[in-house]
Design a protein around this motif. Structure first.
Motif, PDB file in Angstrom:
ATOM      1  N   PRO A  62     -11.766  -3.498   1.086  1.00  0.00           N
ATOM      2  CA  PRO A  62     -10.644  -3.200   1.983  1.00  0.00           C
ATOM      3  C   PRO A  62     -11.069  -2.459   3.250  1.00  0.00           C
ATOM      4  O   PRO A  62     -10.554  -2.727   4.334  1.00  0.00           O
ATOM      5  CB  PRO A  62      -9.724  -2.324   1.120  1.00  0.00           C
ATOM      6  CG  PRO A  62     -10.059  -2.687  -0.277  1.00  0.00           C
ATOM      7  CD  PRO A  62     -11.517  -3.005  -0.278  1.00  0.00           C
ATOM      8  N   GLU A 102      -5.878  -2.566  -7.253  1.00  0.00           N
ATOM      9  CA  GLU A 102      -5.879  -3.196  -5.930  1.00  0.00           C
ATOM     10  C   GLU A 102      -4.839  -2.551  -5.024  1.00  0.00           C
ATOM     11  O   GLU A 102      -5.092  -2.312  -3.832  1.00  0.00           O
ATOM     12  CB  GLU A 102      -5.583  -4.702  -6.090  1.00  0.00           C
ATOM     13  CG  GLU A 102      -5.407  -5.457  -4.793  1.00  0.00           C
ATOM     14  CD  GLU A 102      -6.711  -5.697  -4.058  1.00  0.00           C
ATOM     15  OE1 GLU A 102      -6.658  -6.239  -2.945  1.00  0.00           O
ATOM     16  OE2 GLU A 102      -7.788  -5.357  -4.592  1.00  0.00           O
ATOM     17  N   GLY A 124      -6.703  -0.603  -2.359  1.00  0.00           N
ATOM     18  CA  GLY A 124      -6.852  -1.617  -1.324  1.00  0.00           C
ATOM     19  C   GLY A 124      -5.630  -1.746  -0.435  1.00  0.00           C
ATOM     20  O   GLY A 124      -5.672  -1.446   0.750  1.00  0.00           O
TER      21      GLY A 124
END
Length: 228
Positions: free
Chosen positions: A76, A132, A136
Motif C-alpha cells: 500500500p 487489508e 492497506g
C-alpha cells in the motif's frame, strides 16, 4: 486466522523463478476455488512442482495464500507515495493516484485473478481482509484525505472530505469490481493499453471536477456552517 509464514528473502534467479511459478499457480487456484477447497497438492500440480517446494518457500497453505493475496499487487505504501508528496499539484496527485489503478490493469489476467481472490476473501474471510482494511485501505484513504484537505485549503478534515475521497477512489475501484459489466455495456473501453491510458486521463479530469465542485460548495457556505 492466517499466520505470517517464514519465507526466504534472498533467492537465486532459478529459485525466484520457481517461487513465482508457485505463487502464480496458487493465485489461480485460490481465486477459482477459495482457500478451503484449494490444496497444496492442487497448487503443486498446477505449477508442475512438488509439495515440498511450497513448504520451502512459503511454509504451508496459509503461507502461500498470504503471499498470493498480498504480493502481486504490491505494498500500500508504494501506491500512497504516488500521490501524497506535498509538492504535487492537484492534477499531478490525481495522476499518481489513478496510475496506481491503471497500470496494474495492463497486466491482464494477473489483475483479474487478484481481484477475484480479494472478492473471495470478502465473502469467505480468513482474516486477511480485515488486515487489508487496517493496514492497506485505511492508511491509503487517510493519505488521500490529507491531500484533499491540503488542496481544499482546510485544516480540519470533516465528513465531506471523506465523502469526496470515497467518490474519487470509487471511480477507479469500479474498473476492477465491475470489469465484466464494463465489457458488456461498452466493449473496448479497457481492451488496450491506449484505452486504459485514456481512461486514466478522464478519471483525473472527473476527479478534478469533483474537487472543484466541493471547493465551490464550501465557499458558498455561511462561515459557521458545519459540513458534517
Amino acid at each position: 486466522m492466517l499466520q505470517n509464514p517464514s519465507i526466504p528473502t534472498k533467492l537465486e534467479p532459478e529459485h525466484n523463478e520457481s517461487r513465482q511459478c508457485l505463487l502464480h499457480a496458487a493465485l489461480r487456484c485460490f481465486a477459482e476455488h477459495g482457500f478451503v477447497k484449494t490444496t497444496t497438492r492442487m497448487i503443486a500440480d498446477s505449477a508442475k512442482a512438488n509439495v515440498a517446494a511450497i513448504r520451502y518457500y512459503f511454509g504451508d497453505k496459509a503461507g502461500i495464500y498470504r503471499a498470493a493475496f498480498i504480493e502481486p499487487m504490491g505494498q500500500p505504501q508504494d501506491d500512497i507515495e504516488l500521490f501524497d508528496d506535498p509538492k504535487l499539484t492537484l492534477e499531478q496527485a490525481l495522476q499518481g493516484l489513478y496510475s496506481g489503478f491503471i497500470e496494474p490493469l495492463k497486466q491482464g489476467e494477473l489483475v483479474q485473478l487478484c481481484t477475484k481472490l480479494h472478492m473471495r476473501e470478502m465473502v469467505e474471510p480468513t482474516g486477511l481482509w480485515k488486515e487489508e482494511i487496517d493496514h492497506g485501505i485505511a492508511p491509503y484513504h487517510q493519505a488521500l484525505v490529507k491531500v484533499l484537505c491540503r488542496h481544499l485549503q482546510i485544516t480540519q478534515e470533516d465528513d465531506d472530505v471523506h465523502r469526496l475521497a470515497i467518490c474519487i477512489v470509487a471511480q477507479a475501484v469500479f474498473l476492477y469490481m465491475g470489469r465484466e459489466v464494463l465489457q458488456a455495456v461498452r466493449p473496448g473501453l479497457m481492451d488496450s493499453t491506449q484505452a486504459l491510458d485514456v481512461m486514466g486521463e478522464r478519471l483525473v479530469q472527473y476527479a478534478t471536477a469533483l474537487v472543484n465542485a466541493e471547493q465551490q460548495r464550501r465557499h458558498m457556505l455561511p462561515p459557521a456552517a458545519s459540513a458534517n
